[in-house]
Design an enzyme around this catalytic site. Structure first.
Site, PDB file in Angstrom:
ATOM      1  N   TYR A 216       0.598  -1.521   0.368  1.00 41.89           N
ATOM      2  CA  TYR A 216       0.499  -0.100   0.334  1.00 41.89           C
ATOM      3  C   TYR A 216       0.445   1.192  -0.165  1.00 41.89           C
ATOM      4  CZ  TYR A 216      -3.250   3.294   1.849  1.00 41.89           C
ATOM      5  OH  TYR A 216      -4.142   4.382   2.585  1.00 41.89           O
ATOM      6  N   ASP A 301      -2.447  -6.324   9.362  1.00 40.50           N
ATOM      7  CA  ASP A 301      -2.829  -5.646   8.593  1.00 40.50           C
ATOM      8  C   ASP A 301      -4.078  -6.404   7.924  1.00 40.50           C
ATOM      9  OD1 ASP A 301      -4.742  -3.017   8.082  1.00 40.50           O
ATOM     10  OD2 ASP A 301      -2.950  -2.430   6.677  1.00 40.50           O
ATOM     11  N   ILE A 303      -7.762  -5.016   7.384  1.00 36.93           N
ATOM     12  CA  ILE A 303      -8.587  -4.735   7.359  1.00 36.93           C
ATOM     13  C   ILE A 303      -9.163  -4.214   6.221  1.00 36.93           C
ATOM     14  CG2 ILE A 303      -6.940  -2.709   5.728  1.00 36.93           C
ATOM     15  CD1 ILE A 303      -8.364  -0.050   7.066  1.00 36.93           C
ATOM     16  N   LYS A 339     -13.068  -0.186   5.529  1.00 36.21           N
ATOM     17  CA  LYS A 339     -13.468  -0.889   3.995  1.00 36.21           C
ATOM     18  C   LYS A 339     -14.624  -1.954   4.417  1.00 36.21           C
ATOM     19  CE  LYS A 339      -9.904   1.408   3.450  1.00 36.21           C
ATOM     20  NZ  LYS A 339      -9.941   2.027   1.870  1.00 36.21           N
TER      21      LYS A 339
END
Length: 502
Positions: A216, A301, A303, A339
């Site tokens: 990312y 992570d 998410i 998200k």
């Protein structure tokens, strides 16, 4: 003598003490008035050192000294941050925000495929909010409306009610009876401050984290800007479906140690952003063993954990830690609602850690990134509505899958293949046969043409530190189904006959 004698008499007491004081004062005032009237009105006043009208030489000298000091300085950190963004990721986002596409109001605007927003179920969020506004404000338990519930100080790391609601939501998203302990949670105003807080807790300035690529683009901001840590790319390749290998991790670790840089941890993105693949249980177990061997931490992570479809199995590292004999103190999870629940503007993230020292420090650091009380009240009501959450998760997964299938099919008609991922809000598209020259320069030429001529904003792989040029991240959940055809036509016009290649 006639003047002196009367005064002498007054001083001796014949005129009294009062007159002895008044007569000298009167004479003094008379003389002052006499000389003032005789003074010429054209005479300039005496110079004053406190006046701003000082002689020219003195004033000019002072101004010269001020100018020689140069511009007012700000910190070197602020100076570096204030520089214009040179990453195509942010440049594309800015371009799309300045001229956003709208099918009715602005059909010639830039179509946003660079931002991983999930707008497919916003109608469900709107419906719930309109139907539950009163419960949100007053609380589901009822009672009188009172400002004291949101106007007073709240715990910086989040209320226990919201932590319990988050724990229940995450268990429902993950499934398979995975449970989360609310006391191990620290709530933050988004996942960005959650990751940064962990960096402050786990590393010192100049220390490093290993990050599998492609990753990312905003990690370069989120983790580095204020903490001063380094990110070491661990390159994954298309021949391995961009899946991380322990050998690549070990190689990056050893090369970094040779530079005498201390490595404090590994940052994982699971599901992976931007590729969309998942880490298997076996890989997570191997990563835990690697971290124990090197005595480093793992930040996972997760998410996009709730954006899995086609019955793909997502395995949280929390589940592996709970079933394996490993050192839990080195494992830290970040999650948020921007998200899976499409609430990016609400700004709610979470640190879930097994390390009490990390939790203690993170709780204090959240005074700089706490979640507002009205936001917490809203989310307690929403996440506690089991019927709504179940419907939302099911509908969301179905709509993501339908949009993904439609979008990928359109790309395939243009000869553009995507990796076989069944998670997240984007696809990882292979446009290597479309770039004019093989290399980062050729990739950016295609990106600029798509952005400025085709009016489509994609994220080029180089912005994600992908070692192979020609890959692009396409976020399709920002679109309506009617817009997919427009996207494909714009791509076709830009690349022309090249799309007929395999």
């Amino acid at each position: 003598m006639r003047l002196v004698v009367p005064l002498q008499g007054v001083a001796q007491g014949r005129g009294g003490l009062l007159l002895g004081s008044v007569i000298p004062c009167a004479l003094f005032c008379f003389l002052q008035l006499y000389f003032k009237r005789r003074r010429s009105p054209s005479d300039p006043p005496p110079p004053s050192t406190s006046s701003s009208n000082q002689p020219g030489m003195t004033r000019h000298s002072s101004l010269s000294n001020l100018l020689s000091r140069g511009p007012l300085r700000i910190s070197s950190l602020a100076t570096s941050i204030a520089k214009p963004d040179d990453s195509p990721y942010y440049m594309g986002l800015d371009k799309a925000s300045e001229d956003p596409y709208n099918r009715i109001a602005n059909p010639d605007g830039v179509i946003q495929l660079g931002l991983s927003e999930n707008r497919l179920c916003f109608d469900l969020i709107e419906k719930w909010t309109s139907e539950n506004l009163r419960d949100w404000v007053m609380g589901r338990e009822g009672g009188d409306l009172s400002i004291s519930g949101i106007a007073t100080y709240q715990p910086y790391d989040g209320t226990m009610k919201l932590k319990m609601a988050m724990a229940g939501f995450m268990s429902r998203v993950i499934g398979r009876d995975v449970s989360y302990e609310p006391s191990q949670m620290v709530l933050t105003s988004g996942v960005t401050p959650a990751i940064e807080t962990l960096c402050f807790c786990l590393a010192d300035h100049g220390n490093a984290f290993l990050v599998p690529t492609p990753y990312y683009p905003s990690f370069d901001r989120d983790m580095k800007w204020r903490t001063g840590v380094e990110l070491i790319p661990v390159h994954c390749r298309s021949k391995d479906d961009f899946v991380l290998s322990i050998s690549a991790l070990d190689q990056a670790f050893n090369q970094t140690r040779k530079r005498e840089t201390k490595i404090r941890g590994i940052l994982l993105s699971n599901p992976a952003n931007p590729v969309g693949n998942l880490l298997s249980r076996e890989m997570l177990e191997a990563l835990l063993k690697f971290a124990e061997e090197k005595n480093i931490h793992i930040i996972s992570d997760e998410i996009f954990a709730g954006s899995i479809y086609e019955e793909k199995e997502f395995v949280s590292i929390a589940e592996v830690v709970g079933s394996e004999d490993v050192d839990k103190n080195r494992v830290h999870i970040v999650y948020g609602l921007s998200k899976d629940l499409f609430l990016p503007g609400v700004r709610v993230g979470m640190i879930y850690s097994f390390n009490e020292n990390v939790l203690a420090a993170a709780r204090k650091l959240t005074r700089f990134s706490s979640v507002s009380a009205p936001t917490q009240r809203l989310l307690v009501s929403m996440l506690s509505d089991t019927r709504f959450i179940v419907e939302y998760i099911q509908t969301n997964k179905k709509r993501i899958q339908d949009m993904r299938d439609l979008f990928v099919a359109g790309l395939e008609e243009l000869g553009i293949k995507c990796t076989d991922s069944r998670s997240s809000l984007y696809c990882w598209a292979d446009m290597r046969n479309l770039i004019p020259t093989y290399g980062e320069k050729g990739e950016l030429e295609l990106w600029e043409k798509l952005l400025n001529v085709g009016k489509i904003n994609l994220t080029p792989g180089s912005a994600c530190h992908c070692i192979e040029p020609g890959w692009f991240r396409c976020c399709f959940t920002t679109l309506d189904k009617e817009d997919v055809h427009v996207v494909m036509e714009r791509i076709r016009k830009v690349v022309g006959s090249r799309t007929s290649c395999g």
